[in-house]
Design a protein around this motif. Structure first.
Motif, short mmCIF file in Angstrom:
data_model
loop_
_atom_site.label_atom_id
_atom_site.label_comp_id
_atom_site.label_asym_id
_atom_site.label_seq_id
_atom_site.Cartn_x
_atom_site.Cartn_y
_atom_site.Cartn_z
N GLY A 275 -2.71 18.82 -30.26
CA GLY A 275 -3.01 20.44 -31.07
C GLY A 275 -2.52 20.41 -32.22
N ILE A 276 -2.87 18.45 -33.25
CA ILE A 276 -2.41 18.19 -34.00
C ILE A 276 -4.25 18.43 -34.89
CG2 ILE A 276 -3.32 15.95 -34.04
CD1 ILE A 276 -0.17 17.71 -35.88
N GLY A 277 -4.94 18.74 -34.13
CA GLY A 277 -5.94 19.00 -35.27
C GLY A 277 -7.37 17.87 -35.18
N LYS A 278 -7.16 17.30 -34.52
CA LYS A 278 -7.67 15.48 -34.52
C LYS A 278 -9.22 15.98 -34.65
CE LYS A 278 -5.96 13.71 -30.58
NZ LYS A 278 -4.35 14.96 -30.27
N THR A 279 -9.54 16.85 -33.58
CA THR A 279 -11.38 17.49 -33.17
C THR A 279 -11.82 17.45 -34.82
OG1 THR A 279 -10.73 17.66 -31.27
CG2 THR A 279 -12.77 18.37 -32.00
N PRO A 391 -1.43 13.74 -39.06
CA PRO A 391 -0.29 14.32 -39.48
C PRO A 391 0.46 16.07 -39.03
CG PRO A 391 -0.66 13.91 -41.53
CD PRO A 391 -1.30 13.21 -40.96
N PRO A 392 1.40 16.24 -39.15
CA PRO A 392 1.52 17.59 -39.59
C PRO A 392 0.87 18.70 -40.54
CG PRO A 392 3.55 16.88 -37.89
CD PRO A 392 2.41 15.68 -38.38
N LEU A 393 0.95 19.91 -41.03
CA LEU A 393 0.50 20.37 -41.96
C LEU A 393 1.36 20.99 -42.76
CD1 LEU A 393 -2.22 23.06 -40.88
CD2 LEU A 393 -2.44 20.74 -41.74
N GLU A 394 1.25 20.67 -44.27
CA GLU A 394 2.99 21.24 -44.59
C GLU A 394 3.05 22.55 -44.11
OE1 GLU A 394 4.90 19.02 -47.32
OE2 GLU A 394 6.19 21.18 -47.07
N GLU A 401 -0.77 28.56 -44.59
CA GLU A 401 -2.11 29.53 -45.38
C GLU A 401 -3.08 29.78 -43.76
OE1 GLU A 401 -4.46 26.62 -47.57
OE2 GLU A 401 -6.27 28.50 -47.70
N LEU A 402 -3.17 28.61 -42.75
CA LEU A 402 -3.40 28.50 -41.31
C LEU A 402 -3.27 29.67 -40.55
CD1 LEU A 402 -5.68 27.35 -39.08
CD2 LEU A 402 -2.86 25.97 -38.36
N ASP A 431 6.62 22.84 -36.49
CA ASP A 431 6.89 21.24 -37.16
C ASP A 431 4.88 20.89 -37.66
OD1 ASP A 431 7.93 19.32 -34.35
OD2 ASP A 431 8.93 20.09 -36.39
N GLY A 432 4.68 22.03 -38.17
CA GLY A 432 3.17 22.33 -38.87
C GLY A 432 1.91 22.58 -37.99
N VAL A 433 2.72 21.75 -36.14
CA VAL A 433 1.45 21.06 -35.44
C VAL A 433 0.27 22.87 -35.95
CG1 VAL A 433 1.11 20.85 -33.35
CG2 VAL A 433 2.66 20.39 -34.29
N PRO A 434 -1.16 22.57 -36.19
CA PRO A 434 -1.87 23.41 -35.90
C PRO A 434 -2.05 24.48 -34.47
CG PRO A 434 -2.71 21.96 -37.19
CD PRO A 434 -1.78 21.25 -36.55
N LEU A 435 -2.52 23.99 -33.35
CA LEU A 435 -1.98 24.81 -32.71
C LEU A 435 -1.21 25.08 -32.18
CD1 LEU A 435 -3.51 25.72 -29.69
CD2 LEU A 435 -3.17 23.78 -29.27
N ALA A 436 -0.14 24.86 -32.39
CA ALA A 436 1.41 25.83 -32.25
C ALA A 436 1.28 27.01 -33.64
CB ALA A 436 2.43 24.68 -32.20
N ILE A 437 0.67 26.43 -34.15
CA ILE A 437 0.86 27.89 -35.14
C ILE A 437 -0.40 29.15 -35.30
CG2 ILE A 437 0.04 28.05 -37.24
CD1 ILE A 437 1.22 24.97 -38.80
N GLU A 438 -2.06 28.59 -34.35
CA GLU A 438 -2.56 29.60 -34.22
C GLU A 438 -1.95 30.47 -32.63
OE1 GLU A 438 -6.15 27.28 -33.08
OE2 GLU A 438 -6.42 27.36 -36.13
N LEU A 439 -1.50 29.74 -31.77
CA LEU A 439 -0.96 30.67 -30.38
C LEU A 439 0.25 31.63 -30.96
CD1 LEU A 439 -0.61 27.56 -27.98
CD2 LEU A 439 -1.97 29.57 -27.94
N ALA A 440 1.01 31.36 -32.20
CA ALA A 440 2.32 31.79 -32.64
C ALA A 440 1.81 33.13 -33.10
CB ALA A 440 2.65 30.93 -33.19
#
Length: 920
Positions: A275-279, A391-394, A401-402, A431-440
């Motif tokens: 979920g960190i956004g590697k893809t 790394p996580p997003l700031e 922004e995401l 923790d700035g994890v993109p998938l976690a942010i998108e789910l939230a």
């Protein structure tokens, strides 16, 4: 009922039999009635509506009585069962595949733009005046134009210069269609013709202003400005990357790091938790890397075993396994001369397989770079690999922004200003994890940011904080999914865990098979909460789990001790679904069956592996049995692998299926190794299998009847049909034409009515070659034309392309003939179908000799003579009338593959005015 009729609406209204013989459908009003019924085959159309469609708004008083006379006339022409009366309505009783307009629409509904365009042969109902049908015609034209625009959009991206001519023609015919003008302007600009692109804009504007009194829309005006300023984005390079990968937020630094690493190392692996956004980062980097042969994405999500990684890569690249060379070696050999980027996505669960493949490419294909995503490094070794940590997003910047972007997409009333501080805190806690942010962010449909933050406190608790290590980041992602999981009801939780058994997309029926009672409602809740994704599929809506969510659910399932129970339910569903697909494959709906099987295949593979691992040999056999004919019909070699894994159980069946792949590849040595390991049972099916592998027509004729009787006795009718075709082929290739024709005519009629189309195509082809072998050339050409007209599934083994080449050559279109033959040769090599080399070789020799180029045909003629193929009467008869054939003399230097590769070199690239001469 009416299965032997094909109806044309595109390019004019007409009908023909399945053998291509035209049918008289009467005067204009009769044709209008046929069109009205054929626009909705299988659907009852009320009489009053038919009157309206045929005569328009002012029909004569006798319209209904006249309509009945037209129906009577059409029945007499098309066949008594083609038009049925249903109360006060009539119904055209033909399959939708028998109507070109229906096939066109079916292709579009399935997302097959290329297939739809191929079906389009002209303006609907051309030459027919039927005001009542004008709306239907306009609708078809609109859908066609949309398909053409989609197709040309891709062509403009791939080769803008080649698209200019077609776009110029279309804009002239449809001057008010702004999308076509936009594509033409883009193509001209990217072809280096800026002035012409601007001139095209001026022409478009003149048409719109003079004809409609309107100015060009925003898209055209924006495009003109970008061309004037020379800031139109360049097209993406070749490959299979998604055209719209989504906006990359907050990754500028990481993008530079990936590009620098790819410039210095053959293998670069993006590492980080799920979920960190590697893809997304990998795709963005791949689009920026300049590689002459493109960037190719291979998603390993659905690969269940490390050993299957090469198969997934080969599928994406179009590489086929060849005799004497492993699939990995074939991939390396194919890539050796290429300048390309290979993106291996989601490697963590098959890391050993991905590492082996990446190492082989790094060592054997110097022009290829590998970009991988994984939760850990591949450990390729020898200094080949560079790790780039993602790394996580700031939290206070890109993460917010995401969140704002996703929340606004989920809830139109979202206010990014009002809850700014709460959103910043949410992003920090996640923790700035993109998938976690998108789910939230998806939860803002029902929760304001402040409420969301309060729930986040309650559910993450002790899982937030501590040392910021990789393991902790993994636990943070797990906690994010745990939080979403805890918001579900008991039924939704139970279903989510069971859905973890699906290796790929699934439909509602599948979810109900593993989820039980109440699955439909629970699945709807999971989709609404973004725990399950819903997306359109070729056969309706389908669902899938994000991989990180699937892994979380699988762990919960295992913790509850339910993994085997769910896997067993999944395997039983696979068995039943495969059985239903098998019935489609054996009947007139074979094309649909193959498409459904392609979509189902990841599940079939996972179920077979589970059946083997759990020791359920009966289930494993059932999963192979239903798709056994795919080996000989379409080279689905994996079925042959599975059949061999059934040994020593069910040896006659397993050897018969495995033999089909070795028959196609002419690899008798591999078949003998299989027999040496497992033995050869004294069974009719084993004798038939051996005869197939060796092309021994005498032996096949001797043992096939017993094999056929055994298969029929055990209810294996689909396999029996293939044996019956083999019996006919054995008669043909032994020169027993009269017996062959009697057998194959009966089979052709059976397959015309009952299917499958593949066997109907084969039967017509064999009858065509028989007629040609007996000097009845006009009859042969009619049979060949009818065979080509049969709609067979993609990848089906058939000499269709060879026949197309033959027809084009006979009509004097030699460039087209050479292109068609080259395309067929490429298909044979790609599918490792050495059995097809004979037909292609005969046509090649004939065409080259008749073109005054016998010397170039000499090596292939030597191959035909040296292999004994010209001892067969039917093939000898194809070349006997050809003037100027050389006598090659000496021993043949080419084998099957060598002959095909030689022909490919002589036929050139397929787009020249004529095929180039071979240079040695």
């Amino acid at each position: 009922m009416g299965a032997g009729v094909r109806i044309q609406l595109l390019g004019g209204v007409a009908a023909a039999t399945d053998l291509g013989e035209p049918v008289d459908v009467g005067p204009a009003k009769c044709r209008a009635l046929l069109a009205a019924l054929a626009l909705a085959p299988g659907t009852a159309v009320p009489t009053w509506r038919l009157v309206e469609l045929v005569w328009g708004s002012d029909p004569p008083r006798t319209a209904e009585r006249t309509l009945q006379s037209y129906v009577t006339r059409l029945r007499a022409s098309l066949g008594p069962g083609t038009i049925a009366r249903a109360g006060a309505a009539y119904r055209l009783d033909v399959p939708d595949t028998a109507v070109d307009a229906a096939r066109f629409q079916r292709c579009l509904d399935a997302g097959d733009v290329t297939g739809a365009i191929a079906e389009w042969t002209g303006h609907p109902l051309a030459g027919l005046t039927a005001p009542g049908l004008a709306a239907a015609v306009d609708g078809l034209v609109e859908r066609w134009l949309g398909a053409v625009e989609a197709d040309l959009g891709a062509r403009v991206e791939a080769d803008p210069g080649a698209a200019v001519g077609r776009l110029t023609e279309l804009t002239a015919g449809h001057p008010y269609r702004e999308r076509l003008w936009a594509l033409l302007m883009t193509a001209l600009y990217r072809a280096g013709r800026q002035a012409d692109a601007l001139a095209a804009y001026r022409t478009a504007r003149r048409h719109l202003v003079d004809g409609l009194g309107v100015e060009p829309g925003p898209e055209l005006r924006k495009l003109e400005a970008e061309i004037l300023d020379q800031r139109l984005e360049p097209p993406p390079h070749a490959g299979n990357l998604p055209l719209r990968p989504g906006r990359l937020i907050g990754r500028a630094r990481e993008l530079l790091a990936v590009r620098a690493a790819l410039a210095a190392y053959p293998v670069v692996t993006l590492v980080g938790p799920g979920g960190i956004g590697k893809t997304r980062l990998a795709l963005a980097a791949a689009r920026e890397v300049v590689a002459a042969d493109g960037a190719w994405l291979v998603d390993l999500t659905e690969v269940t075993a490390p050993g299957d990684v090469p198969r997934a890569v080969a599928g994406a690249l179009g590489v086929r396994e060849s005799a004497g060379r492993s699939l990995r070696e074939s991939i390396v050999a194919t890539l050796r001369s290429r300048d390309a980027l290979l993106v291996l996505d989601n490697c963590e669960h098959v890391v050993d397989g991905a590492a082996g493949l990446a190492r082989a490419v790094a060592e054997g294909s110097p022009g290829v770079r590998v970009l991988a995503t994984s939760r850990e490094g591949l450990d390729v070794g020898d200094g080949h690999e560079m790790l780039v940590a993602v790394p996580p997003l700031e939290p206070a910047g890109a993460a917010v922004e995401l969140f704002d972007e996703r929340a606004a997409a989920a809830f139109p009333g979202y206010d990014p200003v009002a809850g700014r501080r709460d959103v910043e805190e949410i992003c920090r806690r996640l923790d700035g994890v993109p998938l976690a942010i998108e789910l939230a962010a998806a939860r803002t449909t029902s929760l304001a940011p402040a409420d969301l933050l309060a729930r986040l406190d309650d559910h993450l608790g002790v899982l937030v904080g501590g040392r910021r290590t990789g393991a902790e980041r993994h636990r943070t992602m797990r906690a994010t999914i745990q939080w979403s999981y805890d918001l579900l009801g008991a039924a939704e939780r139970a279903l989510l865990c069971r859905l973890a058994v699906f290796a790929g997309p699934f439909d509602l029926a599948a979810a109900e098979a593993v989820g039980g009672t109440g699955a439909e409602a629970a699945l709807g809740h999971l989709v609404a909460r973004s725990m399950v994704l819903a997306e359109p599929g070729p056969f309706g809506r389908r669902f899938r789990l994000l991989e990180t969510v699937r892994q979380f659910a699988a762990e919960r399932l295992a913790a509850a001790g339910e993994s085997d129970r769910a896997a067993a339910a999944h395997a039983r569903w696979c068995r039943d679904r495969a059985a239903a697909i098998g019935r489609l494959l054996a009947g007139p709906s074979e094309v649909e069956g193959v498409a459904r099987l392609d979509e189902h295949w990841p599940h079939q593979r996972a179920a077979f592996e589970w059946a083997c691992a759990s020791g359920d040999r009966d289930l494993a056999y059932a999963l192979v049995r239903t798709v056994a004919t795919e080996v000989s019909s379409r080279s689905r070699a994996e079925v042959g692998d599975w059949a061999e894994r059934l040994l020593p159980d069910r040896a006659p069946f397993a050897l018969a299926v495995a033999a089909q792949r070795y028959k196609l590849s002419h690899d008798s040595a591999a078949y003998e190794r299989l027999l040496a390991e497992h033995g050869e049972p004294d069974h009719p099916a084993a004798g038939w299998a051996r005869a197939c592998v060796y092309g021994d027509w005498e032996a096949l004729a001797a043992c096939a009847p017993d094999a056929l009787a055994d298969l029929r006795a055990h209810g294996d009718h689909d396999l029996a049909e293939h044996v019956e075709v083999d019996i006919g082929a054995a008669l043909l290739f032994r020169g027993r034409f009269a017996e062959h024709d009697a057998v194959m005519r009966g089979l052709a009629e059976r397959y015309r009515v009952q299917g499958p189309p593949t066997l109907y195509n084969w039967a017509l082809m064999l009858l065509g070659y028989s007629a040609a072998g007996q000097g009845r050339h006009e009859e042969a050409e009619r049979l060949f034309d009818a065979a080509v007209d049969v709609e067979v599934p993609p990848r089906t083994h058939s000499p269709n392309r060879t026949v197309e080449a033959r027809v084009a050559f006979r009509r004097g279109d030699r460039p087209r003939a050479f292109r068609a033959l080259r395309a067929h040769v490429e298909e044979l090599l790609d599918s490792d179908n050495m059995q097809g080399a004979c037909v292609a070789s005969v046509e090649f020799v004939s065409m080259l000799a008749r073109s005054g180029r016998p010397a170039e045909a000499e090596p292939v003629l030597a191959y035909l003579r040296g292999s004994g193929l010209l001892d067969t009467p039917v093939w000898r008869a194809q070349l006997d009338p050809v003037p100027g054939l050389p006598d090659p003399g000496g021993a043949a230097e080419l084998d099957d593959r060598g002959a095909l590769e030689y022909m490919l070199s002589v036929l050139g690239r397929g787009n020249e005015v004529d095929a180039p001469r071979h240079t040695r």
